[in-house]
Structure formats: C-alpha cells, structure tokens
Design a protein around this motif. Structure first.
Motif, PDB file in Angstrom:
ATOM      1  N   CYS A   1       0.858  -1.193   0.000  1.00  8.40           N
ATOM      2  CA  CYS A   1       0.000   0.000   0.000  1.00  8.40           C
ATOM      3  C   CYS A   1       0.886   1.232   0.000  1.00  8.40           C
ATOM      4  CB  CYS A   1      -0.969   0.012   1.186  1.00  8.40           C
ATOM      5  SG  CYS A   1      -0.207   0.447   2.773  1.00  8.40           S
ATOM      6  N   PHE A   2       0.278   2.384  -0.182  1.00  5.66           N
ATOM      7  CA  PHE A   2       1.012   3.653  -0.182  1.00  5.66           C
ATOM      8  C   PHE A   2       0.036   4.748   0.200  1.00  5.66           C
ATOM      9  CE2 PHE A   2       1.959   7.536  -2.640  1.00  5.66           C
ATOM     10  CZ  PHE A   2       3.162   7.885  -2.045  1.00  5.66           C
ATOM     11  N   ARG A   3       0.488   5.654   1.101  1.00  9.35           N
ATOM     12  CA  ARG A   3      -0.405   6.725   1.511  1.00  9.35           C
ATOM     13  C   ARG A   3       0.124   8.105   1.145  1.00  9.35           C
ATOM     14  NH1 ARG A   3      -3.212   7.796   7.440  1.00  9.35           N
ATOM     15  NH2 ARG A   3      -4.081   9.846   6.923  1.00  9.35           N
ATOM     16  N   GLY A   4       1.419   8.394   1.407  1.00  9.50           N
ATOM     17  CA  GLY A   4       1.885   9.736   1.071  1.00  9.50           C
ATOM     18  C   GLY A   4       3.348   9.949   1.403  1.00  9.50           C
ATOM     19  N   VAL A   5       3.795  11.169   1.112  1.00  7.89           N
ATOM     20  CA  VAL A   5       5.179  11.579   1.367  1.00  7.89           C
ATOM     21  C   VAL A   5       5.313  11.988   2.823  1.00  7.89           C
ATOM     22  CG1 VAL A   5       6.964  13.259   0.774  1.00  7.89           C
ATOM     23  CG2 VAL A   5       5.506  12.295  -1.015  1.00  7.89           C
TER      24      VAL A   5
END
Length: 786
Positions: free
Chosen positions: A51-55
């Motif tokens: 998964c990936f959400r943000g910087v």
C-alpha cells in the motif's frame, strides 16, 4: 536512493503499480492504528501488505545524489511511550536481506497521529538509506538523520527520548516485498516498557444492549481477550456471559475497556465481576505479555428503571393526515406495531390510525413516532391520543426493556379554519368564452375538477361549462378559477354559476383541506354584440362639401367616436362633417355599449363638376416665339377671363396666342384663367412662363473677374435652346482649367482656388440646337483682364 529506487521500479513494475494504487486499510498501516510495542520483546512482522499513503516530511537532502521522496511505502507503524528518558536502540532485520527497509521516528505528544504527514517538527530521527539489509540505530553512528541514495549508512545515531512523551516508529519497505522483518529494541538507555501492572478499575451496567462494561487501568492487547467472555465471571454465579468485545479493537491493537454481553436484562441488585483465565489459557495481557491478575473484582449496582412515559404531540399543520408524538426518553423501535394499534385517537371527528413509523437510530432506539391517519382532521376541537396494548400484546418497551403502562394520553387542538366562499366574477367582456371567479381563501389546485364538473351554469342562453383551471402559484394554490364555456355568449342576459360536488368526488378544498359548501352561487350579466356600420349623404357647394353621418344606436350603444383623415374627432351619434377641397376621404367609427365594441370605416371621393384648367409650356421663350395656352377646363362654364401677364386680357373660351418682349434679360409672366359656372361659382387656374431678350449663343472675348458685378465670369451666353452642351477652358499650354455641361455654371477665373494669370485663354463650346437638332462646335480665345 532515487536511482536505486528507479531501477527497482523498472524490475518490479507490476508490484510497484500495485503498491502505489492500493489503499492502506490493514490495521497498523496508518499512524492512528499503530502497533503498541515495549522494549522487552522482539516483534515479528511476517507479512507486509502492499500500500502507499503519502510523502513523509524528512531531512533536507537536496544535495544528496540519488535521494528521492521519503514515502510510507508498504508501511507498518508502531507506538510506544518513554517511561525513563534516554537513548533508543533498535534493529530492523529483514527476513530477506536483499530487501531495503527505511524508518523514521516521530514525537507525537499532543498531536494528531496523522500530523506526521505535514509537521516536520515532529521528526526525531530516521534512516532512508538506499542500501539493503539490517538497519536501525547504533551508539557509533554519526548522525540522527540519513538521507536516501546509494552508499548511505544503514544505521543512524540513537535518538534521545523524553520521559512521558509518546512516539511513533514508521517502518517503510521500499523493496515492495511482502516477506517481512523482525523488530528488536536493545542497546539504548531509555525505558519504553510500561512498569504499571494491569488491574480492573471499575464496571457498570448498560440496560439497553444488556452489557456490563469493565474498565481497565491501562491498555491491554485485544488478541488476549477470549471472544466467549470466559476471562470474567459473576460472583455469586447467576447472569450468563454470552461473549466479550474490546472497545476500539475494530481499528486498533489494544483496549482499555471490555464489554460483556449478557443473555438477559439484570434485575435490580448488586453484582460483582471477577477476572479469571479464559478458554484461551490466559487472562488479559499487555503489550509486553504481562497478565491481568486473576481474582480482580469490581462491583456495580443495578437500579429499577421507569417505563417510557407517553410523549407529547408535535405542532400540527392544518388538516393533518399524520401525527408526530415526541417522547422524553428512548424506546425500542421493535416494540412499535406498524399498524399503529399501540394508539387510539378520539375527538370530534371520526378519524382512525392505520399505521405507525419510527425513525430508528443505529442502536435500534427512537424517540419519535409518526402515526398515519385514515383521513385528514378538518373538524376543529380537542383530540386525544391514548397509549394501549397493540396487536403484539405489548405497549412501548424502554431502552432498559420496561413496558409502558397503558392509558397514557397526549392531547392536541385543531383550530377552526376559514370557509371557502365564491367571490364575484371578474368583469365580463364582450363575447365571453371564459368566466373568472374569485375565492375568499386559496384552494388546492388538485381539488379543482379539470372537466369543470364542480360547477353548473344556467341563464338566458343554453350554455354549459366544459373545463376549469385554477390560477395556481408555486405552492399549487389558487385564489381564482377560470371556467371554460361550451360556446361564446354573444347576447345580453343574466347567468348564475352554482358550486357542486364534482366528478372527482368533492367540491373545492382550501389549503387546510376545508371543503367548500355545495350550493354557493355567483351571478353575472353579459352584453349584446354591437355593429359600427354607418350611413352617410354628401352635399356639395362652391367652396365646401357637407357629409351627413348616421349610426342606428342599436344594442344599447352609448359611445361613438368618429375619426376623420384631417385629424378632427366627433362624438355625436349623427354628426355633420364639412370638407373644404376635393379628393379621397376616409371616415372611421368606433362604437361601444360599455362592454362590446366595434369598428368600421368607409372611403369616398369628393369630386368637383367644374374646374378652370389650362396647359402651357413654362419656356423659356425667345423673341418671336409664340406662347400658346391650351384650355382644359370642364363643367357648365358660362364665362371666361384670360389674363396674360403682359396687360392683354381676353374673354373667349379659346386663349389667344401671344408673343412676349421682355425688358430684362429674363422676365417671368403670370398667365391666369378665371372661369364661372351656372351656379356662379368661380374657379381660377395659374401658370408662370419665362421670356428672354435673346437666344443667340456666344462667348465673351474678354472678362474681368474682379467681383464688381460686371463681366466677372466666362460662360456661353443665352444658351437657352442648347442641349447636350459642353464648355471647357484651357490655358495656352493646352491644360484644362474648367469644364461644365450646364451653361449656367461659369468660370470665375481661378485655378484650384487661386486667381489665374492675366492673359489669353482658349475655350471650346459644343452643343445641339434644340429645335433643329443641328450639332455645333465652336472654338475661340478670351482675354482675362484684372
């Protein structure tokens, strides 16, 4: 780091795309659902969902080659509290040593956990190295923050933690591998292990969902709670525990409260709950595996709860077809019978209840009941809604499972409403095909029968109503109705419109559903049609013509407007109009009886039977030319008089042929004919002719353009009898200075607005003699003298 990650991305494009697109929904993959950890255990994460959400805001690495964005890619978050200040040592060991793991620590004390995505001040330490293998903190490392890119160290310096502060540890798997890792805390001086022992803090009874809540003094692990509730028991035995759930366990890993689900409500009295080992072989455990001691006891008291009292009727609109009852305390939605039999309505109007609905909350409770009535309440007076046992054999059941006592009542009052009365008709025009009726109060447009059957009409002629339309506003209310008649009424008469129950089964209904009383009547009168046709007679005299006009005045006409083309307006029934002169005339008449109007017009010509007329050419006439008038007069003429303007007078019908010898270069003569008819009326005709002293065409040999009024211009003289004339002036070099086709346009001795030089100029004249048709071309010279 950027270069390394780009290569990995190319090699694992499918995995990368999946990781980027997937949402972080697994517990522990967001800051708000972080794993609780302590310093005494090794934590194994055997699977890392993509998964990936943000910087993540991190260190400034602008000048570090290969560094790229610091992201929570395939993350897991861990939370802990510092109980003794010191340094933090930990190691992250990938199960597959070719994986690249990064990490960053945040001080979240007093912050929302999601602030880690925006607030760089929360940064404590990190390592974003692009190298693979074991990473973490070390007492020998040189810096707290490590940027991304190849060649960067895998270990950062141990950060110093503050006592009482809360922290989050992000572990980001940049390799997009799901193999996992081990997390071990060791080597630092800070204590992140909670020294507090677990205890039961208190308990309480919730009669609604029939649960007992057990409060703990600290957060314990959700997975240490036996789902069947066997971690607790009652003393003395009695209530049966069906199951247990941890508060906040749906979106977290730890809990500070437990809800025990019971099989039935508790009777009033005192109860004690005791901790014990559950069927899972343990009591509740904290993050470090420490157990809640068995035998921990907590007591609570259950008091008798009152039933739900009858509520109050909410304010009602006029003509209600439903009633809302608001209760001061909640009741169970399931205890309300849908057919409305829990209630009975009484009052001046016989109205029944045929349904009941409730607006239930997620907990199955409500405080408002809407009762549907079998018809609207339109009769004023006092009404009562009484609670009783419904068809299910019960009344309303409270949140705590107590049934209400039948007989409770709520009252309400219906105010009298104004009656619907027929008003007057709008002014009736001529030849009406519709009738507009006003109303005392607005009525519902839906209550108006479209076929007009709410009304009947009787009167002088056999007419009927074929339709009705309300003048409706945005609320579908009408304060007037237009009735369509079966035919146009073209004669005077008296008519009566009567209200009745229409084909829709009702008369008109007001906004408050009040029916209009049948039998109401409204009357109106119509007027006859009128005609503006008129007659006239004409009487002609020498100087004027009299026209006698007449209208018959039938059908009660009381207004006449006669309009004439000279602008005069007369308003008598039979006026007399005088005309001076002759020609086409138009008369227009508008008549009205106050209701109907009509317009007509007639045109006629006023002719004279006598006129003095003659024709004569206006000239100009040269010497010896003969002027020959031609008599064109008509009528019964008895005398003639010709005046020729040169002193000559004759009295015969045939005018005399005449020569004129003017004393000036050009001279006008007025020729007049005066004729008299048998009625001794006189008429006169006039013409003017022009005679000239010479018609010889020549060009002066010299001219003096000095504006003294003598010989100031150069032009062909006396060219009265020339046609197709052309005259031009040139200088001695042959340059054109002036030209014209009108002999009366003259050269003033200037060139382009400047005076021409004194000297000799050449002219050329070309024309055709008017009478003989002979073409003439002449050339010569003229001297300009100043």
């Amino acid at each position: 780091m950027y270069l390394k990650k780009y290569i990995v991305c190319v090699l694992t494009m499918l995995t990368f795309t999946t990781a980027v697109s997937a949402q972080c929904t697994t517990i522990g993959q967001n800051p708000s659902t972080a794993f609780p950890v302590c310093g005494t255990q090794t934590f194994k994460q055997l699977n890392v969902p993509s998964c990936f959400r943000g910087v993540i805001p991190g260190p400034s690495c602008a000048n570090v080659p290969g560094d790229g964005p610091h992201e929570d890619r395939n993350p897991f978050w861990y939370k802990f509290t510092c109980y003794t200040a010191g340094t933090l040592g930990f190691t992250i060991t990938p199960i597959s040593l070719i994986d690249d793991y990064d990490w960053q620590i945040f001080d979240v004390t007093g912050h929302n956990p999601d602030d880690v995505y925006t607030d760089i001040s929360m940064l404590v330490g990190n390592n974003w190295s692009g190298e693979k293998g074991v990473t973490g903190t070390s007492a020998t490392a040189q810096t707290l923050t490590v940027c991304g890119g190849p060649g960067q160290p895998l270990f950062s310096a141990m950060p110093t933690l503050k006592q009482g502060h809360d922290y989050l540890l992000l572990i980001s798997n940049f390799s997009n591998s799901q193999v996992g890792y081990e997390l071990t805390f060791a080597g630092g001086t800070a204590n992140i292990t909670d020294p507090t022992m677990a205890h039961v803090k208190g308990s309480g009874y919730n009669c609604g969902p029939i649960t007992v809540g057990v409060k703990l003094n600290k957060k314990l692990k959700c997975n240490s709670l036996a789902a069947d509730g066997s971690d607790f028991a009652f003393s003395p035995a009695g209530p049966k525990i069906l199951g247990a759930t941890g508060v906040n366990c749906n979106n977290g890993f730890d809990m500070d409260s437990v809800l025990l689900q019971l099989d039935q409500p508790l009777a009033p009295g005192s109860y004690t709950v005791i901790s014990q080992k559950g069927t899972d072989g343990n009591t509740l455990l904290d993050a470090c595996g420490n157990s809640l001691p068995t035998g921990e006891a907590t007591s609570f008291i259950v008091v008798k709860t009152p039933p739900v009292d009858m509520g109050k009727v909410n304010p009602l609109p006029c003509g209600p077809n439903e009633i809302q009852i608001a209760f001061s305390s909640p009741f169970r939605c399931a205890s309300v019978v849908k057919d409305g039999s829990d209630f009975i309505l009484s009052g001046p109007s016989t109205v029944g209840i045929n349904g009941a609905t409730v607006n239930c909350g997620a907990d199955g409770l409500a405080q408002l009941i809407t009762l549907q009535l079998d018809k609207r309440i339109v009769i004023p007076g006092d009404y009562r809604v009484t609670l009783r046992q419904g068809t299910d054999g019960n009344t309303l059941e409270s949140d705590c499972h107590v049934f209400s006592t039948p007989g409770g009542a709520a009252t309400f009052h219906i105010d009298p409403q104004p009656a619907v009365l027929l008003g007057n008709t709008a002014p009736i025009g001529c030849n009406p095909s519709t009738i507009k009726i006003g109303l005392s109060v607005p009525v519902r447009c839906a209550s108006i029968a479209a076929d007009g059957s709410d009304f009947t009409i009787t009167g002088t002629t056999n007419i009927s109503i074929k339709g009705a339309t309300g003048i409706c506003n945005a609320s579908n209310l009408a304060d007037s109705i237009v009735l369509q008649l079966s035919d146009v009424i073209r004669q005077n008469g008296n008519y009566t419109i009567r209200l009745q129950s229409g084909g829709d089964g009702n008369t008109l209904e007001s906004e408050c559903w009040q029916p209009a009383a049948a039998g109401q009547q409204v009357s109106f009168r119509t007027a006859d049609n009128v005609s503006a046709a008129f007659t006239y007679t004409v009487e002609s005299l020498c100087k004027n013509t009299t026209v006698n006009l007449a209208h018959n005045g039938l059908n009660s006409v009381n207004s006449w407007t006669w309009s004439f083309d000279d602008g005069e307006v007369l308003r008598e029934q039979n006026p007399v109009k005088k005309y001076f002169g002759f020609g086409q005339r138009t008369i227009r008449l508008i008549v009205s009886n106050g209701v109907c109007a009509d317009t007509s017009s007639q045109s006629f010509e006023i002719k004279t039977s006598f006129a003095a007329l003659f024709d004569v050419s206006p000239g100009p006439y040269c010497p010896l030319d003969i002027v020959a008038p031609v008599n064109k007069s008509y009528g019964d003429i008895i005398s003639w008089k010709w005046e020729y303007g040169n002193g000559a007078v004759t009295t015969s019908a045939t005018p005399q042929r005449m020569q004129y010898f003017p004393t000036r270069k050009e001279q006008d003569y007025h020729i007049r004919l005066i004729a008299e008819n048998t009625l001794h009326c006189l008429d006169t005709a006039d013409h003017v002719i022009t005679a000239v002293s010479s018609c010889y065409i020549d060009v002066p040999t010299a001219f003096t353009p000095n504006n003294d009024g003598n010989n100031d211009y150069l032009y062909p003289l006396s060219a009265y009898k020339a046609v197709d004339l052309y005259f031009a002036v040139f200088n001695r070099s042959g340059q054109l200075l002036f030209e014209t086709t009108d002999w009366k346009k003259r050269w003033d001795g200037t060139v382009k607005g400047q005076p021409a030089d004194v000297g000799t100029y050449v002219w050329m004249l070309r024309y055709t003699e008017k009478e003989s048709g002979k073409k003439v071309l002449r050339k010569g010279t003229t001297v300009l003298i100043r």
